[in-house]
Design an enzyme around this catalytic site. Structure first.
Site, PDB file in Angstrom:
ATOM      1  CE1 TYR A   7      -3.518   2.457   1.064  1.00 49.28           C
ATOM      2  CE2 TYR A   7      -2.151   3.564   2.115  1.00 49.28           C
ATOM      3  CZ  TYR A   7      -3.359   3.613   1.597  1.00 49.28           C
ATOM      4  OH  TYR A   7      -3.934   4.606   1.650  1.00 49.28           O
ATOM      5  CD1 TRP A  47      -0.201   7.883  -0.795  1.00 51.28           C
ATOM      6  CD2 TRP A  47      -0.410   9.335  -2.211  1.00 51.28           C
ATOM      7  NE1 TRP A  47      -1.176   8.383  -0.477  1.00 51.28           N
ATOM      8  CE2 TRP A  47      -1.365   9.409  -1.444  1.00 51.28           C
ATOM      9  CE3 TRP A  47      -0.291  10.205  -3.550  1.00 51.28           C
ATOM     10  CZ2 TRP A  47      -2.454  10.587  -1.621  1.00 51.28           C
ATOM     11  CZ3 TRP A  47      -1.545  11.039  -3.464  1.00 51.28           C
ATOM     12  CH2 TRP A  47      -2.569  11.458  -2.538  1.00 51.28           C
TER      13      TRP A  47
END
Length: 763
Positions: free
Chosen positions: A114, A116
């Site tokens: 997980y 960006w």
């Protein structure tokens, strides 16, 4: 394509920049000329691209290399590393993947990964990882986000979808034209609006807010932190106890109902279940009327202020804004559902500038009126493994293989994970109760990480594969969340032996005999051209023509024009709910959900309710301060914590902590002092900033400091050693970081030195 006729350019989640290079080194970034409010975050990368924290070759944890998989997992984060060649790294990884797959099955490989990662459309770490693992049979995945997991699960039950609502949030331009009163639960934090997934061209959140203010919109900031809304707009500040937002919204709804201010015509035409919710509001259901006086005891707001706000909202064209942060508390589903029901009672949903909006300035995308476009992406293939976990339940998964958990009405089983692979993101930033996570992290046989710097995740890995940064590879910043589409030039060669994530996986795929499956015979540039052609075709269907590949490369960027009229969320539904029904069982807004009620969850019934959080200022506990660990202004999550911009904002090398003067005085603390924050889960150090911008009893410290453990202490200042690792409810199992009680004291004289930016021993 030769780019010498123009300046080098790149885009990131926090901004677009022109890149200056001398003698093969990046010497500076220049803010994009189109950006009216550029973020400083990106400039922090320049001094760390080739600094002491850079990982320049593949690394293997010494105990794992000597003893094999499963050796001394409790030494992760402390062990030395051994440098190996790419050939050896590929061989080790391929052999371990085959061992785990053959002995335990693909479900024993967890690739939640997980985060960006890169703004690039092709070099997106998680996409590359998931395609690679799908080529060899799949993996256990995670679902939902740390940002708004509770909303992702509850809102579809109420409005039919979640991501459609985010993509079509009513625009700031519509608010400026038609809104009169903007009530911001959780504020409109401009620091969060510095970023946007996939790249940012022009930062618009501040201007959108100022334009609305100039047009006469009045603002109310409902938050324990005054700076959550820009001072310039002159907002009224209501500062309830943290984690009591649902109670306040329920009392506002009570006032509307008992004073006959609800929009009966809207409720009749567009909603179902109001009668069931009304019975709760009046107390007919449980014997407790949800009066302003009832809420006042919970929220510590004057009852008259609650009553006055409800009347103002009914008397004006009102936008209810609810921040993403409100989901990240115990029972985080409830404030979102209560806000939707409050907006439904006002009856302005689907009208210009009013109704409800989710997360203004949560990212730079929020409130932008953009064309609905689809951009090509690197295909991930199909994952045949059905196992998954809610993203914030990773510690439980590692602790309890074969155990069960509830999620959205069903019972699921935790897999027995033997191998964890993370590429992009950092669980030792995002996750709660990091001391618990660190113990659980010791259990898998192997942890593999793609990373470019020695952050806490890399230090807690067994095999570290050094990846390049966005400045060291070519890509495309194609982003439906932003008007600007940007070429991402390779400015310099990768530092050391670093490789792009694509080349990393390509090498391992070749070792496994899967290279052709992974690449389909295309080079990275050929993949990017393929993705861009798909994007051009989609744009054409949206009545906009993207330039051809060569023209884009020569120009460096383009701006997609806005739609013909501002975005208004649920406008089509309001115009004709029969022709444009919601994707709910009834096709209407479900103020009471038979589906959710049918799950029979005690912690998430069939309509919004107030339930006491596990930790809050109104409860019984041994810690007197409520800690808000919100998003930082000097970095994106933990990215670039070691960069110059983040370091410049620290206090003696520690993350700043904001405390009310009364709370500081009660502890004999002074501004700039190093303090210790603590509770039953752990402790960390911070630099004190005294200010009345937080309500008494509340402290604020941003997340993002690199985790630097010493026992249960984080020497550097990561507040997630303190936060509670508990699901919001059985429905969504989201994170509850904002329901957290602590205390603060002066640090002892022998404050441990932070080693967050010190690389591990390399042998």
């Amino acid at each position: 394509m030769d780019t010498r006729s123009r300046d080098l350019i790149t885009t990131t989640h926090w901004g677009t920049y022109n890149v200056s290079v001398e003698d093969g080194r990046v010497t500076g970034l220049k803010d994009f000329a189109e950006d009216g409010d550029p973020s400083p975050i990106g400039h922090g990368i320049v001094d760390v691209l080739d600094g002491p924290t850079r990982i320049k070759s593949p690394m293997v944890r010494k105990s794992w290399l000597e003893g094999g998989p499963g050796t001394a997992g409790d030494k992760r984060g402390e062990d030395a590393f051994v440098e190996v060649s790419w050939a050896d790294a590929n061989r080790l990884v391929a052999a371990e993947l085959k061992r785990v797959r053959d002995a335990h099955g693909n479900a024993s490989i967890y690739a939640g990964s997980y985060g960006w990662a890169s703004a690039g459309r092709f070099h997106h770490a998680q996409g590359q990882l998931k395609r690679f693992l799908n080529c060899m049979g799949g993996f256990t995945r995670s679902v939902n986000t740390y940002s708004y997991a509770a909303a992702e699960v509850i809102v579809p039950h109420v409005l039919g979808t979640w991501f459609d609502m985010l993509a079509n949030t009513t625009g700031w331009d519509s608010i400026a034209e038609a809104c009169e009163l903007f009530v911001a639960f959780g504020g409109v934090p401009l620091k969060n609006g510095q970023i946007s997934q996939g790249g940012t061209g022009n930062h618009v959140q501040k201007q959108g807010l100022l334009d609305a203010h100039k047009a006469g919109v009045k603002f109310v900031n409902v938050s324990p932190i005054r700076s959550d809304l820009l001072d310039t707009v002159g907002a009224d500040w209501l500062s309830p106890r943290p984690s009591t937002d649902a109670a306040l919204m329920i009392a506002l709804s009570y006032v509307l109902l008992t004073e006959g201010l609800q929009n009966e015509a809207f409720l009749e035409k567009y909603t179902v279940g109001f009668d069931r919710y009304a019975a709760y509001l009046t107390g007919a259901e449980d014997g407790v009327p949800k009066t302003p006086e009832w809420a006042s005891e919970i929220c510590e707001l004057p009852a008259d202020d609650i009553r006055d706000l409800a009347r103002r909202m009914a008397a004006h064209r009102t936008m209810i804004s609810i921040s993403w942060s409100l989901t990240r508390q115990d029972h985080g589903e409830q404030p979102y559902w209560a806000a939707i029901n409050l907006a439904a009672m006002l009856g302005q949903i689907g009208l210009p500038g009013t109704g409800i909006g989710f997360g203004y300035s949560a990212t730079n995308k929020s409130g932008q009126s953009l064309r609905n476009m689809h951009f090509g992406s690197f295909p991930q293939g199909k994952n045949p493994v059905r196992n998954f976990i809610p993203v914030a339940r990773i510690s439980e998964m590692l602790e309890n293989p074969g155990g069960t958990f509830q999620y959205n009405g069903k019972t699921h089983e935790f897999p027995d994970v033997k191998l964890v692979w993370w590429a992009g993101g950092n669980p030792f930033h995002h996750h709660q109760d990091l001391n618990r996570l660190r113990k659980a992290w010791a259990k898998p046989d192997t942890v593999i990480v793609n990373e470019w710097c020695w952050n806490s995740l890399a230090r807690h890995a067994d095999i570290v594969l050094p990846c390049s940064t966005t400045l060291e590879r070519s890509d495309l910043g194609l982003n439906p969340r932003d008007a600007y589409q940007v070429v991402m030039d390779q400015a310099i060669e990768p530092v050391g032996a670093a490789k792009s994530d694509h080349d990393i996986f390509r090498g391992i795929a070749a070792e496994l005999g899967l290279e052709e499956d992974f690449t389909e015979g295309r080079s990275p540039e050929e993949w990017q051209k393929w993705m861009y052609e798909i994007s051009r075709q989609s744009a054409s269907r949206s009545a906009f023509e993207l330039p051809d590949w060569d023209t884009l490369q020569l120009k460096g960027w383009i701006k997609v024009p806005p739609p013909e009229k501002p975005t208004v969320m649920l406008e089509a539904f309001r115009e004709d709910p029969d022709a444009n029904p919601l994707k709910t069982p009834s096709g209407r807004i479900e103020m009471y959900s038979e589906t959710v009620a049918g799950f029979d969850y005690a912690d998430c019934p069939g309509h919004p309710v107030w339930m006491e959080p596990g930790e809050w200022l109104g409860g019984v506990g041994s810690y007197p301060l409520h800690m808000i660990s919100n998003q930082p202004r000097t970095k994106l999550h933990s990215q670039l914590d070691h960069g110059s911009v983040s370091r410049a904002a620290q206090i003696d090398g520690r993350e700043p902590l904001t405390m009310h003067p009364d709370d500081a005085a009660a502890r004999n603390l002074s501004d700039g002092q190093i303090v210790r924050i603590f509770n039953q889960r752990g402790d960390c150090y911070a630099g004190l900033r005294i200010s009345d911008e937080v309500r008494p009893g509340v402290i604020q410290i941003a997340t993002g400091a690199w985790y630097d453990p010493d026992g249960t202490t984080c020497r550097h200042g990561n507040p997630n050693v303190l936060t509670l690792d508990k699901g919001t409810s059985n429905l969504a199992q989201g994170p509850t970081a904002h329901s957290c009680l602590v205390d603060v004291e002066a640090a002892a004289e022998d404050i441990p030195e932070s080693r967050a930016y010190t690389p591990p021993v390399i042998e």
